[in-house]
Design an enzyme around this catalytic site. Structure first.
Site, PDB file in Angstrom:
ATOM      1  N   GLY A   1     -11.089   6.417   6.035  1.00 52.94           N
ATOM      2  CA  GLY A   1     -10.619   5.670   4.854  1.00 52.94           C
ATOM      3  C   GLY A   1     -10.900   4.203   5.090  1.00 52.94           C
TER       4      GLY A   1
ATOM      5  N   ALA B   1     -13.110   2.086   4.152  1.00 54.30           N
ATOM      6  CA  ALA B   1     -13.575   1.132   3.141  1.00 54.30           C
ATOM      7  C   ALA B   1     -12.444   0.728   2.202  1.00 54.30           C
ATOM      8  CB  ALA B   1     -14.737   1.731   2.352  1.00 54.30           C
TER       9      ALA B   1
ATOM     10  N   ILE C   1      -1.366   7.350   8.559  1.00 49.43           N
ATOM     11  CA  ILE C   1      -0.857   6.278   7.689  1.00 49.43           C
ATOM     12  C   ILE C   1      -0.697   6.793   6.252  1.00 49.43           C
ATOM     13  CG2 ILE C   1      -1.482   4.048   6.642  1.00 49.43           C
ATOM     14  CD1 ILE C   1      -2.784   3.267   9.322  1.00 49.43           C
TER      15      ILE C   1
ATOM     16  N   ASP D   1       7.691  -0.508   8.726  1.00 49.81           N
ATOM     17  CA  ASP D   1       9.137  -0.609   8.508  1.00 49.81           C
ATOM     18  C   ASP D   1       9.774  -1.506   9.569  1.00 49.81           C
ATOM     19  OD1 ASP D   1       8.911   1.242   6.382  1.00 49.81           O
ATOM     20  OD2 ASP D   1       8.902   2.886   7.828  1.00 49.81           O
TER      21      ASP D   1
ATOM     22  N   HIS E   1       9.657   7.711   6.379  1.00 49.43           N
ATOM     23  CA  HIS E   1       8.986   6.557   5.775  1.00 49.43           C
ATOM     24  C   HIS E   1       8.966   6.673   4.251  1.00 49.43           C
ATOM     25  CE1 HIS E   1       6.400   3.139   5.248  1.00 49.43           C
ATOM     26  NE2 HIS E   1       5.542   3.887   4.569  1.00 49.43           N
TER      27      HIS E   1
ATOM     28  N   MET F   1       0.098  -3.736   6.296  1.00 47.55           N
ATOM     29  CA  MET F   1      -0.055  -2.379   6.861  1.00 47.55           C
ATOM     30  C   MET F   1      -1.166  -2.349   7.896  1.00 47.55           C
ATOM     31  SD  MET F   1       0.986   0.623   7.147  1.00 47.55           S
ATOM     32  CE  MET F   1       0.291   1.102   8.712  1.00 47.55           C
TER      33      MET F   1
HETATM   34  N1  LIG Z   1       2.369   4.449   6.487  1.00 46.94           N
HETATM   35  C1  LIG Z   1       2.572   3.304   5.856  1.00 46.94           C
HETATM   36  O1  LIG Z   1       3.430   2.512   6.243  1.00 46.94           O
HETATM   37  C2  LIG Z   1       1.720   2.937   4.676  1.00 46.94           C
HETATM   38  C3  LIG Z   1       0.911   3.859   4.087  1.00 46.94           C
HETATM   39  N2  LIG Z   1       0.105   3.526   3.028  1.00 46.94           N
HETATM   40  C4  LIG Z   1      -0.741   4.581   2.471  1.00 46.94           C
HETATM   41  O2  LIG Z   1      -2.079   4.444   2.950  1.00 46.94           O
HETATM   42  C5  LIG Z   1      -2.967   5.088   2.035  1.00 46.94           C
HETATM   43  C6  LIG Z   1      -4.186   4.204   1.766  1.00 46.94           C
HETATM   44  O3  LIG Z   1      -3.801   3.037   1.085  1.00 46.94           O
HETATM   45  P1  LIG Z   1      -4.891   1.943   0.636  1.00 46.94           P
HETATM   46  O4  LIG Z   1      -5.809   1.645   1.751  1.00 46.94           O
HETATM   47  O5  LIG Z   1      -4.160   0.848  -0.013  1.00 46.94           O
HETATM   48  O6  LIG Z   1      -5.701   2.773  -0.468  1.00 46.94           O
HETATM   49  P2  LIG Z   1      -7.186   2.506  -1.001  1.00 46.94           P
HETATM   50  O7  LIG Z   1      -7.355   3.319  -2.240  1.00 46.94           O
HETATM   51  O8  LIG Z   1      -7.459   1.051  -1.077  1.00 46.94           O
HETATM   52  O9  LIG Z   1      -8.091   3.097   0.159  1.00 46.94           O
HETATM   53  C7  LIG Z   1      -8.101   4.447   0.462  1.00 46.94           C
HETATM   54  C8  LIG Z   1      -9.478   4.809   0.966  1.00 46.94           C
HETATM   55  O10 LIG Z   1      -9.467   6.181   1.292  1.00 46.94           O
HETATM   56  C9  LIG Z   1     -10.740   6.685   0.961  1.00 46.94           C
HETATM   57  N3  LIG Z   1     -10.731   8.131   0.856  1.00 46.94           N
HETATM   58  C10 LIG Z   1     -10.328   8.928  -0.158  1.00 46.94           C
HETATM   59  N4  LIG Z   1     -10.539  10.212   0.147  1.00 46.94           N
HETATM   60  C11 LIG Z   1     -11.078  10.242   1.385  1.00 46.94           C
HETATM   61  C12 LIG Z   1     -11.536  11.269   2.233  1.00 46.94           C
HETATM   62  N5  LIG Z   1     -11.469  12.549   1.887  1.00 46.94           N
HETATM   63  N6  LIG Z   1     -12.032  10.906   3.436  1.00 46.94           N
HETATM   64  C13 LIG Z   1     -12.102   9.618   3.813  1.00 46.94           C
HETATM   65  N7  LIG Z   1     -11.700   8.604   3.044  1.00 46.94           N
HETATM   66  C14 LIG Z   1     -11.197   8.915   1.836  1.00 46.94           C
HETATM   67  C15 LIG Z   1     -11.097   5.990  -0.340  1.00 46.94           C
HETATM   68  O11 LIG Z   1     -12.497   6.056  -0.599  1.00 46.94           O
HETATM   69  C16 LIG Z   1     -10.587   4.591  -0.065  1.00 46.94           C
HETATM   70  O12 LIG Z   1     -11.601   3.770   0.485  1.00 46.94           O
HETATM   71  C17 LIG Z   1      -2.141   5.408   0.802  1.00 46.94           C
HETATM   72  O13 LIG Z   1      -1.774   6.760   0.814  1.00 46.94           O
HETATM   73  C18 LIG Z   1      -0.904   4.538   0.975  1.00 46.94           C
HETATM   74  O14 LIG Z   1       0.218   5.054   0.294  1.00 46.94           O
HETATM   75  C19 LIG Z   1       0.081   2.269   2.554  1.00 46.94           C
HETATM   76  C20 LIG Z   1       0.879   1.287   3.105  1.00 46.94           C
HETATM   77  C21 LIG Z   1       1.790   1.560   4.181  1.00 46.94           C
HETATM   78  O1  LIG Z   2       5.098   1.682  -0.512  1.00 42.64           O
HETATM   79  C1  LIG Z   2       3.999   2.252  -0.460  1.00 42.64           C
HETATM   80  O2  LIG Z   2       3.577   3.043  -1.302  1.00 42.64           O
HETATM   81  C2  LIG Z   2       3.146   1.982   0.740  1.00 42.64           C
HETATM   82  C3  LIG Z   2       3.981   2.062   1.951  1.00 42.64           C
HETATM   83  O3  LIG Z   2       4.221   3.133   2.472  1.00 42.64           O
HETATM   84  C4  LIG Z   2       4.648   0.847   2.398  1.00 42.64           C
HETATM   85  O4  LIG Z   2       4.272  -0.263   1.995  1.00 42.64           O
HETATM   86  O5  LIG Z   2       5.584   0.994   3.181  1.00 42.64           O
END
Ligand SMILES: NC(=O)C1=CN([C@@H]2O[C@H](COP(=O)(O)OP(=O)(O)OC[C@H]3O[C@@H](n4cnc5c(N)ncnc54)[C@H](O)[C@@H]3O)[C@@H](O)[C@H]2O)C=CC1
Ligand SMILES: O=C([O-])CC(=O)C(=O)O
Length: 363
Positions: free
Chosen positions: A59, A61, A168, A201, A228, A279
């Site tokens: 992921g 990009a 993540i 968190d 989370h 993040m």
């Molecule tokens: N654990 C945590 O604390 C946090 C988790 N997240 C989660 O992280 C995830 C990603 O968030 P963002 O980067 O903002 O989203 P984003 O949409 O900007 O990036 C996600 C990337 O995943 C790629 N992708 C989609 N399907 C894929 C596959 N099968 N294989 C490889 N890559 C693939 C997309 O092409 C895109 O580049 C979300 O589910 C979000 O909720 C976000 C913030 C905090």
């Molecule tokens: O809130 C969201 O969807 C992304 C996330 O997990 C965070 O920022 O903690």
């Protein structure tokens, strides 16, 4: 502020030494700290003996993936950085590869290239999947992200079954159980190597507490346990250091803000996604801790959502000691306040449901 926060963190005693002195002395000492970074590293591992470590970001990009890729490129514990996505990685990899740090960078795009992205990995970080928009819960992401995580974990089981996995993608409370089921089915599950990344968190709890308590943020230490999402995120401010004389109302407000930290960002971004930069920082911190553990650095402790027996739930976030094989020890909850005990009681049903939903999806 320094970009060198990850590899160059000095032992606490050393860090404290820059607190005294006037501001010029402090600046000079900070500079010296940066310049001595590589020397510090070679002292940690013995000269020239920093192990080869291949790290993949799946992921790469995306909103998190891009800055996380950059931060991993800055980490001298990484020798090979593999940037995978379904689109856009050739450009991201070319860009990041020009940064003059240790690791070789390779971009992989599309499923055909996933095997090569994963082969030989020590650590795989997964921020692949869709983020929230205002009004959504993390669970609303389940329908899309569960399938993405399942297929990526099937590939991990095949091409780098011994790698540590940092999950993540949301909802973490369900995607970690999904990953566990996929690995179990493939016969590769090692409970010590699967981590839900809850570091953001902790990062938030530290920042918000420092602001309220008026203490230096870099000194704040506070465990965040549970899961989370919303009320499943339970910061244990009764165990925070340094202590400050905050009222019960202050602690409750800090708890709520930590639980709603993700939503605060989602709303501020107004439809353009969720936390990405903070993040990436949190993900890079946690990945660095895993690499240090793998390399035998002692006493590496971080909070993470892992297989656990400290509550009735099969997965739970708590302090975890990291070692050469991933989880070395899941640490207990410690003494909690009555307010935190009530928080623990009320998070259990929701977290249980999310875990079961993940298990059911993948089994
Ligand atoms: N654990 C945590 O604390 C946090 C988790 N997240 C989660 O992280 C995830 C990603 O968030 P963002 O980067 O903002 O989203 P984003 O949409 O900007 O990036 C996600 C990337 O995943 C790629 N992708 C989609 N399907 C894929 C596959 N099968 N294989 C490889 N890559 C693939 C997309 O092409 C895109 O580049 C979300 O589910 C979000 O909720 C976000 C913030 C905090
Ligand atoms: O809130 C969201 O969807 C992304 C996330 O997990 C965070 O920022 O903690």
């Amino acid at each position: 502020m320094t970009l060198a926060f990850i590899p160059f963190r000095l032992p606490r005693r050393r860090r404290c030494s820059i607190d005294g002195g006037n501001s010029n002395q402090r600046k000079m000492l900070k500079l010296m700290k940066l310049r001595s970074a590589s020397a510090f590293l070679s002292r940690s591992y013995g000269s020239g003996s920093v192990p080869q470590r291949k790290v993949a970001v799946l992921g790469a990009a995306g909103g998190i993936g891009q800055p996380l890729g950059l931060l991993m490129k800055l980490n001298p514990l990484v020798s090979d950085l593999s940037l995978y996505d379904i689109a856009g990685t050739p450009g991201v990899a070319a860009d990041v590869s020009h940064v003059n740090t240790r690791s070789a960078v390779a971009g992989y795009v599309g499923e055909d290239q996933l095997p090569r992205a994963l082969e030989g990995c020590d650590l795989v970080i997964i921020p692949a999947g869709v983020p929230r928009k205002p009004g959504m819960t993390r669970d609303d992401l389940f329908n899309i992200n569960a399938g993405i995580v399942k297929s990526l974990c099937s590939a991990i089981a095949k091409y780098c079954p011994h790698a540590i996995v940092n999950m993540i993608s949301n909802p973490v409370n369900s995607t970690v159980p999904i990953a566990a089921e996929v690995f179990k089915k493939a016969g590769t599950y090692d409970e010590n190597k699967l981590f839900g990344v809850t570091t953001l968190d902790v990062v938030r709890a530290r920042t918000f507490y420092a602001g309220k308590a008026k203490v230096p943020v870099e000194e704040v230490n506070v465990p965040v346990v549970g899961g989370h999402a919303g009320i499943t995120i339970l910061p244990l401010f009764s165990q925070v250091t340094p202590k400050a004389n905050l009222s019960d109302e202050d602690i409750q407000a800090l708890t709520k803000r930590t639980q709603d930290g993700g939503t605060e960002v989602v709303e501020a971004k107004a439809g353009k996604g969720s936390a990405t930069l903070s993040m990436a920082y949190a993900g890079a911190l946690f990945a660095d801790a895993c690499l240090k553990g793998l390399n035998g650095v002692p006493d590496v402790v971080e909070c993470s959502f892992v297989q656990s027996s400290i509550t009735e739930l099969p997965f739970f976030a708590s302090k975890v000691k990291l070692g050469k094989n991933g989880v070395e020890e899941v640490l207990g909850l410690g003494t909690m306040s009555d307010y935190e005990k009530r928080g623990l009681e009320s998070l259990i049903p929701e977290l249980k449901g999310s875990i079961e939903k993940g298990i059911q999806f993948a089994s």
